[in-house]
Write an enzyme that holds these catalytic residues in place. Structure first.
Site, PDB file in Angstrom:
ATOM      1  N   ASP A 130     -70.180  32.947  -3.551  1.00  0.00           N
ATOM      2  CA  ASP A 130     -69.340  32.128  -2.655  1.00  0.00           C
ATOM      3  C   ASP A 130     -68.223  32.903  -1.939  1.00  0.00           C
ATOM      4  OD1 ASP A 130     -70.971  30.268  -3.820  1.00  0.00           O
ATOM      5  OD2 ASP A 130     -69.372  29.063  -4.698  1.00  0.00           O
ATOM      6  N   LYS A 183     -76.029  25.862  -2.607  1.00  0.00           N
ATOM      7  CA  LYS A 183     -75.788  24.915  -3.691  1.00  0.00           C
ATOM      8  C   LYS A 183     -74.811  23.841  -3.239  1.00  0.00           C
ATOM      9  CE  LYS A 183     -72.412  28.143  -5.708  1.00  0.00           C
ATOM     10  NZ  LYS A 183     -71.196  27.317  -5.767  1.00  0.00           N
ATOM     11  N   CYS A 202     -67.004  28.817 -10.044  1.00  0.00           N
ATOM     12  CA  CYS A 202     -68.382  29.154  -9.677  1.00  0.00           C
ATOM     13  C   CYS A 202     -68.862  30.474 -10.264  1.00  0.00           C
ATOM     14  CB  CYS A 202     -68.534  29.128  -8.159  1.00  0.00           C
ATOM     15  SG  CYS A 202     -68.253  27.458  -7.487  1.00  0.00           S
TER      16      CYS A 202
END
Length: 202
Positions: free
Chosen positions: A8, A106, A151
């Site tokens: 991310d 995601k 994450c």
């Protein structure tokens, strides 16, 4: 084979983003230096519908960072972030994306959040990342990116549970709560994971 998972590294989690992680931009140069050390590089990308139920804006009377029950799962309510097709969802322009072999998106299911690059938070949907890595004969994965206490943590934990020898690259991670991340790293090692300093790779 060893694989690098970039978690991310998107504009909304970096400086001036809607959910910016403090000092997140510090990892960009280091990540770019690390990338050529690996035979395989993959990335995860938060990719939310605009009406995602993890957004505080979707719950009348609720505030950002408030905790709620969302279909049986504990959910932190976030600012709107990484909305599909927006600038905030894009990888930072300074990130060297040329070596990324595959991107695993995601958080696309409007009703469930997805911190891990492997599964959603309810463990109902598989992104295909584990199968991809195994098909490439990957046995070790190294995880870095944003944010360490969400994450990155969930991705590394799932990698470990999927049978990969798993490393956190400490210098190439920034967290929302760095104090919490120190505890997370200790628990990760107890579970069988490893924490390495970036100096060992570069």
């Amino acid at each position: 084979m060893k694989a690098l998972i970039l978690v991310d590294i998107q504009n909304d989690f970096l400086e001036n983003g809607s959910l910016a992680v403090a000092n997140g931009n510090e990892i960009l140069n280091l990540v770019n230096t690390i990338i050529p050390k690996f035979d395989l590089v993959v990335a995860t990308q938060d990719w939310h519908p605009a009406t995602h139920k993890s957004f505080a804006s979707q719950h009348a009377g609720k505030s950002v960072f408030e905790q709620i029950d969302l279909y049986g799962l504990s959910q932190t309510l976030w600012p709107d972030h990484c909305v599909q097709g927006t600038f905030g969802a894009q990888f930072h322009s300074d990130l060297n994306t040329n070596a990324i072999a595959a991107i695993f998106r995601k958080g696309m299911d409007v009703n469930v959040d997805s911190y891990s690059g492997f599964f959603d938070n309810g463990k109902q949907n598989d992104t295909g990342l584990a199968g991809f890595l195994k098909a490439k004969n990957v046995t070790e994965v190294y995880v870095c990116g944003l944010a360490g206490d969400f994450c990155v943590q969930f991705t590394a934990s799932d990698a470990l549970n999927c049978g990969f020898k798993t490393f956190l690259i400490d210098g190439a991670i920034r967290s929302i709560n760095p104090t919490n991340f120190e505890v997370i790293k200790q628990d990760f090692v107890k579970a069988g994971g490893f924490v390495v300093n970036d100096i060992e790779l570069v």
